[in-house]
Design an enzyme around this catalytic site. Structure first.
Site, PDB file in Angstrom:
ATOM      1  N   HIS A 150      30.605   1.254  24.646  1.00 16.02           N
ATOM      2  CA  HIS A 150      31.451  -0.100  25.230  1.00 16.02           C
ATOM      3  C   HIS A 150      30.306  -0.590  26.438  1.00 16.02           C
ATOM      4  O   HIS A 150      29.648   0.241  27.254  1.00 16.02           O
ATOM      5  CB  HIS A 150      32.475   0.461  26.109  1.00 16.02           C
ATOM      6  CG  HIS A 150      33.866   0.854  25.314  1.00 16.02           C
ATOM      7  ND1 HIS A 150      33.831   1.984  24.559  1.00 16.02           N
ATOM      8  CD2 HIS A 150      34.870   0.167  25.175  1.00 16.02           C
ATOM      9  CE1 HIS A 150      35.161   1.925  23.934  1.00 16.02           C
ATOM     10  NE2 HIS A 150      35.571   0.844  24.123  1.00 16.02           N
ATOM     11  N   ASN A 180      25.674   7.629  26.740  1.00 13.88           N
ATOM     12  CA  ASN A 180      26.916   6.846  26.617  1.00 13.88           C
ATOM     13  C   ASN A 180      28.062   8.051  27.375  1.00 13.88           C
ATOM     14  O   ASN A 180      28.787   7.519  28.311  1.00 13.88           O
ATOM     15  CB  ASN A 180      27.303   6.701  25.376  1.00 13.88           C
ATOM     16  CG  ASN A 180      28.814   6.199  25.268  1.00 13.88           C
ATOM     17  OD1 ASN A 180      29.400   5.379  25.943  1.00 13.88           O
ATOM     18  ND2 ASN A 180      29.415   6.786  24.391  1.00 13.88           N
TER      19      ASN A 180
END
Length: 373
Positions: A150, A180
């Site tokens: 994201h 991440n």
């Protein structure tokens, strides 16, 4: 003389004194009420216009995610090839059909927005607003060794609609797992902590960096970034800077100036800010626990070496704003920030209404007191 008689006489004298006072000031009070009425109308209109543009269009909320409504600008013409300006609930994206990733993702984070806690529900999906040939697919990421990372985090989202939008692949880049799941997660938490602990609005621009001479791809042409960045600006204090992390499992991260990033990206990330502002760099926190409610973010250094992006003309910025407005036409973009009515005019949220009323009452009282002196 009885007690009751004394009380009656005192009451009569008091009433008489009030009548005399009112007679003495009657003209002043009447004039004051007339003037105050006019003042109230003018003051109310002025304050309301600070919060909403009247009249407004149903798609103007798209620009709320940008500081002063101005999007980042792609300074390099080649970056604009096959791009899609996309308005989502709670964030905006400049998507590239070349890299099949966003080039940048913008969010306006506020204490009110982050007070809404939405349980995570994964719903990764392909973005139908993008042409099929430019679209990243779920199969592109399958067994690639990279996470669907994201750029606008799910945890930033205040509504289920915004959460669903955040799982669009238009909001994703191929991200190294440790980057991440650890370093980037901590930086996202630190950014939210700056909002929730200091009670400041924070404008954020996040995205990938493509600087290697030979770039790796996954699936059918999704380009893997060499690094990821998150630029942060806090208007209330002027604190500014950016996180810059190599897209690998090294867990490295550094804090750089906005000008440093602009030189790497060929973008003007905050066209509203001066070069002097963008050369300033603050000690941005690396974790949420590093953010202390009683301690402001301190100054770090001035970047005198990096090449800041060139200024952008007002005509170019206006054209870019129109692209984002057009992209949101017919959609319910940014309902988390502004609720548009069926007539296309914006409503004011209850908290804003209360603030306007409070300011209006206080101003009226001060105005009346001045007239009566």
């Amino acid at each position: 003389m009885s007690v009751y008689l004394e009380m009656a006489i005192k009451k009569r004298k008091t009433s008489k004194s009030w009548v005399q006072l009112l007679n003495q000031n009657s003209l002043k009070i009447i004039l004051g009420l007339v003037a105050t009425s006019s003042f109230a109308i003018a003051f109310g209109q002025e304050k309301i216009q600070q919060f909403v543009s009247l009249p407004s269009s149903s798609n103007s909320a798209c620009l709320d995610q940008f500081y002063r409504d101005i999007p980042p600008y792609l300074a390099k013409e080649s970056l604009s090839k096959n791009t899609y300006p996309l308005c989502f609930n709670g964030f905006n994206v400049m998507y590239s059909g070349v890299s099949k990733t966003p080039l940048w993702v913008a969010e306006a984070l506020t204490p009110q927005r982050l007070s809404q806690k939405i349980p995570r529900e994964d719903s990764f999906h392909e973005e139908t607003k993008v042409k099929a040939e430019h679209r990243a697919t779920l199969s592109d990421y399958k067994a690639s060794g990279y996470d669907r990372g994201h750029m606008a985090p799910n945890a930033d989202m205040p509504t289920k609609a915004a959460q669903s939008d955040s799982f669009s692949l238009a909001n994703m880049v191929p991200q190294a797992p440790k980057n991440n799941q650890q370093i980037w997660r901590e930086l996202e938490e630190a950014t939210r902590a700056m909002v929730t602990k200091h009670k400041y609005d924070v404008y954020v621009v996040t995205g990938p960096v493509f600087t290697a001479k030979k770039l790796k791809t996954i699936g059918k042409g999704v380009i893997v970034p060499t690094a990821v960045f998150k630029a942060v600006y806090i208007p209330k204090t002027g604190a500014i800077g950016a996180y810059y992390a190599p897209n690998d499992n090294s867990l490295q991260v550094k804090i750089v100036s906005i000008c440093y990033l602009e030189e790497q990206l060929d973008m003007n990330l905050f066209p509203q800010l001066t070069e002097e502002q963008k050369r300033n760099t603050y000690h941005l926190p690396l974790t949420a626990t590093a953010v202390k409610a009683s301690k402001e973010i301190s100054y770090s250094h001035w970047d005198a070496e990096s090449q800041c992006a060139e200024d952008v003309s007002s005509d170019q910025l206006t054209a870019l704003q129109k692209e984002f407005k057009s992209s949101s036409a017919g959609s319910t973009s940014n309902t988390s920030q502004t609720n548009a009515s069926k007539n296309g005019t914006e409503t004011i949220d209850p908290n804003t209404q209360d603030a306007i009323v409070k300011q209006l009452i206080e101003a009226l009282l001060q105005y009346i007191l001045q007239l009566l002196k």
